[in-house]
Design a protein around this motif. Structure first.
Motif, short mmCIF file in Angstrom:
data_model
loop_
_atom_site.label_atom_id
_atom_site.label_comp_id
_atom_site.label_asym_id
_atom_site.label_seq_id
_atom_site.Cartn_x
_atom_site.Cartn_y
_atom_site.Cartn_z
N PHE A 234 -14.36 -54.42 28.50
CA PHE A 234 -14.12 -52.99 28.26
C PHE A 234 -15.20 -52.15 28.93
O PHE A 234 -16.07 -51.57 28.27
N ASN A 235 -15.13 -52.08 30.27
CA ASN A 235 -16.22 -51.49 31.04
C ASN A 235 -15.92 -50.13 31.64
O ASN A 235 -16.83 -49.47 32.15
N THR A 236 -14.65 -49.68 31.63
CA THR A 236 -14.29 -48.40 32.24
C THR A 236 -13.27 -47.68 31.37
O THR A 236 -12.81 -48.19 30.34
N VAL A 237 -12.87 -46.49 31.83
CA VAL A 237 -11.88 -45.68 31.10
C VAL A 237 -10.52 -46.36 31.06
O VAL A 237 -9.66 -45.96 30.28
N ILE A 238 -10.28 -47.34 31.91
CA ILE A 238 -8.97 -47.99 31.95
C ILE A 238 -8.64 -48.61 30.60
O ILE A 238 -7.50 -48.49 30.11
N ASN A 239 -9.61 -49.29 29.98
CA ASN A 239 -9.30 -49.99 28.72
C ASN A 239 -10.36 -49.82 27.64
O ASN A 239 -10.33 -50.54 26.64
N GLN A 240 -11.28 -48.87 27.79
CA GLN A 240 -12.33 -48.72 26.79
C GLN A 240 -11.79 -48.27 25.43
O GLN A 240 -12.43 -48.47 24.39
N GLY A 241 -10.58 -47.75 25.40
CA GLY A 241 -9.96 -47.37 24.14
C GLY A 241 -9.56 -48.56 23.29
O GLY A 241 -9.19 -48.39 22.12
N PHE A 242 -9.67 -49.77 23.85
CA PHE A 242 -9.27 -50.98 23.13
C PHE A 242 -10.45 -51.92 22.89
O PHE A 242 -10.27 -53.11 22.61
N ALA A 243 -11.66 -51.37 22.98
CA ALA A 243 -12.88 -52.17 22.81
C ALA A 243 -13.04 -52.71 21.39
O ALA A 243 -13.83 -53.63 21.16
N SER A 364 -9.75 -45.63 38.08
CA SER A 364 -11.01 -46.35 38.28
C SER A 364 -10.68 -47.58 39.13
O SER A 364 -10.06 -48.52 38.66
N ILE A 365 -11.09 -47.55 40.39
CA ILE A 365 -10.66 -48.57 41.35
C ILE A 365 -11.29 -49.92 41.05
O ILE A 365 -12.51 -50.06 40.91
N GLY A 366 -10.42 -50.95 40.96
CA GLY A 366 -10.86 -52.34 40.83
C GLY A 366 -11.96 -52.54 39.83
O GLY A 366 -11.96 -51.96 38.74
N SER A 367 -12.93 -53.37 40.21
CA SER A 367 -14.11 -53.61 39.35
C SER A 367 -15.31 -52.84 39.87
O SER A 367 -16.45 -53.18 39.54
N TYR A 368 -15.08 -51.79 40.68
CA TYR A 368 -16.18 -51.01 41.24
C TYR A 368 -16.95 -50.29 40.15
O TYR A 368 -18.12 -49.96 40.31
N GLY A 369 -16.28 -50.00 39.03
CA GLY A 369 -16.99 -49.53 37.84
C GLY A 369 -17.32 -48.06 37.78
O GLY A 369 -18.20 -47.65 37.03
N VAL A 370 -16.60 -47.22 38.55
CA VAL A 370 -16.85 -45.78 38.54
C VAL A 370 -15.64 -45.07 37.94
O VAL A 370 -14.53 -45.18 38.46
N ASN A 371 -15.85 -44.34 36.85
CA ASN A 371 -14.78 -43.53 36.26
C ASN A 371 -14.58 -42.27 37.08
O ASN A 371 -15.55 -41.66 37.56
#
Length: 388
Positions: A234-243, A364-371
């Motif tokens: 759960f590292n970005t806005v893509i799925n942080q709502g499910f942490a 948030s592209i791939g695993s680049y980690g930028v919101n």
């Protein structure tokens, strides 16, 4: 008599030399560094920034150094070990949560006939078996699923784990892993397990694997905090709502085919974040992801590739993500490579934020980690990779 006194010492010396001759230790590593340009990046104040230019480490391969070795025990059996440190070559800091050997730290036994058993911190079957048949194996994490929500780019390692890898039998190989949660009185809390199989024969390769991780029993203000033997996704806005998920479950499959200078491949994953009374979301979140790529080895030194990645969220929200990728690399030698990456992602629909509230989906592209702070994002990276 004097000669006899020296005999035990001489035999010990010869035995030590023989053992050393049948053992090996290898020092290896990768340094991957570049400059990244991001269009639409969220600033530290939570507001949108139109552009971000930054030094970027580990764009195609995570920067690392490691030691690995074997000791021949006789009868086709060997002791094996591997210690692998991940780091940011821009700052020199440790990666993987500031762990000294956060990428990998294992010891085990290997048999050519029976397979290999390793214990420690290591990758799961989804990574070991399926990743090789995705574009991540060629151009790294910018091609990964949004936020690497299904561990496409091996964001996750499993600590305190035991893993079995079979020998290759007529092109087939199998693998299973179990990570101990270590919670007294609750064997299932924090546990991780996975299994899978692969096939490689001629130009065709394919693999499928399953992964399940329990989030543990730790809570903060009656909301679960991820304390699994598995790292968090759960590292970005893509799925942080499910942490606050009770568990993560991933099924992934991938295949590729080599036709002359071309390599084509496709992959699918289903990722589910399940809930319980300590989760902030009300329904199981299901992410379905499909991707495809094609590469062309234009010359022995020059490769180009492109890919498309589609992701859909169902359950508590209904986000969609379209991602387009391009990559190229040029080998200056067997050890040194120059590369360029480009990507664009468009998000639509809704997802959940960290508090469980429904919000508009962000890119948030791939695993680049930028919101991004908005529904689209562009990325360009230029870099260099050196292996030793």
């Amino acid at each position: 008599m004097n000669k006899l006194k020296w005999a035990p010492a001489l035999l010990a010396t010869l035995a030590a030399g023989n053992t050393q001759a049948q053992s090996s230790v290898t020092l290896y590593g990768v340094i991957d560094a570049g400059i990244g340009y991001v269009h639409n990046a969220q600033g530290s104040d939570g507001k949108n920034a139109s552009t971000l230019v930054r030094f970027s480490s580990g764009n195609t391969f995570g920067s690392r150094w490691g030691l690995k070795g074997t000791e021949d025990l006789g009868g086709g059996l060997a002791a094996v070990f591997q210690l692998e440190n991940g780091f940011n070559d821009g700052t020199g800091t440790l990666g993987q949560g500031s762990r000294e050997f956060g990428r990998k730290s294992v010891v085990g036994l290997a048999s050519k006939q029976l397979g290999t058993i390793t214990l420690g911190r290591q990758y799961d079957p989804v990574v070991d078996l399926v990743q090789a048949y995705t574009e991540d194996a060629y151009f790294g994490g910018s091609f990964a699923s949004p936020g690497d929500l299904d561990n496409y780019d091996n964001s996750v390692r499993v600590s305190n784990s035991v893993k079995y890898v079979s020998p290759v039998l007529d092109g087939f190989q199998f693998e299973a892993l179990y990570g101990l949660g270590g919670v007294a009185g609750s064997a299932g809390a924090g546990q991780t397990y996975g299994f899978g199989g692969s096939y490689a024969g001629g130009p065709l390769g394919a693999a499928v694997a399953f992964f399940h991780a329990n989030g543990g029993n730790t809570t903060t203000n009656d909301v679960r905090t991820w304390t699994s033997s598995s790292d968090t996704l759960f590292n970005t806005v893509i799925n942080q709502g499910f942490a606050s998920a009770k568990s993560i479950q991933i099924v992934r499959a991938g295949t590729q085919y080599v036709l002359g200078s071309f390599t084509v491949g496709a992959a699918y994953s289903n990722t589910q974040y399940t809930r319980d009374g300590f989760s902030v979301f009300s329904k199981t979140a299901k992410f379905n992801n499909g991707s495809a790529f094609v590469n062309d080895q234009l010359t022995p030194a020059w490769r180009v590739g492109g890919g498309y990645n589609y992701t859909r969220l169902t359950g508590p929200a209904s986000a969609k993500y379209h991602q387009f990728n391009l990559g190229t690399d040029y080998a200056l030698s067997k050890r040194t490579t120059l590369y360029a990456l480009a990507a664009y992602q468009k998000a639509s629909g809704t997802t959940l934020n960290a508090s469980g509230a429904t919000v508009q989906a962000e890119a948030s592209i791939g695993s680049y980690g930028v919101n991004s702070g908005t529904n689209s994002q562009g990325l360009i990276v230029l870099g260099m990779r050196h292996k030793f």
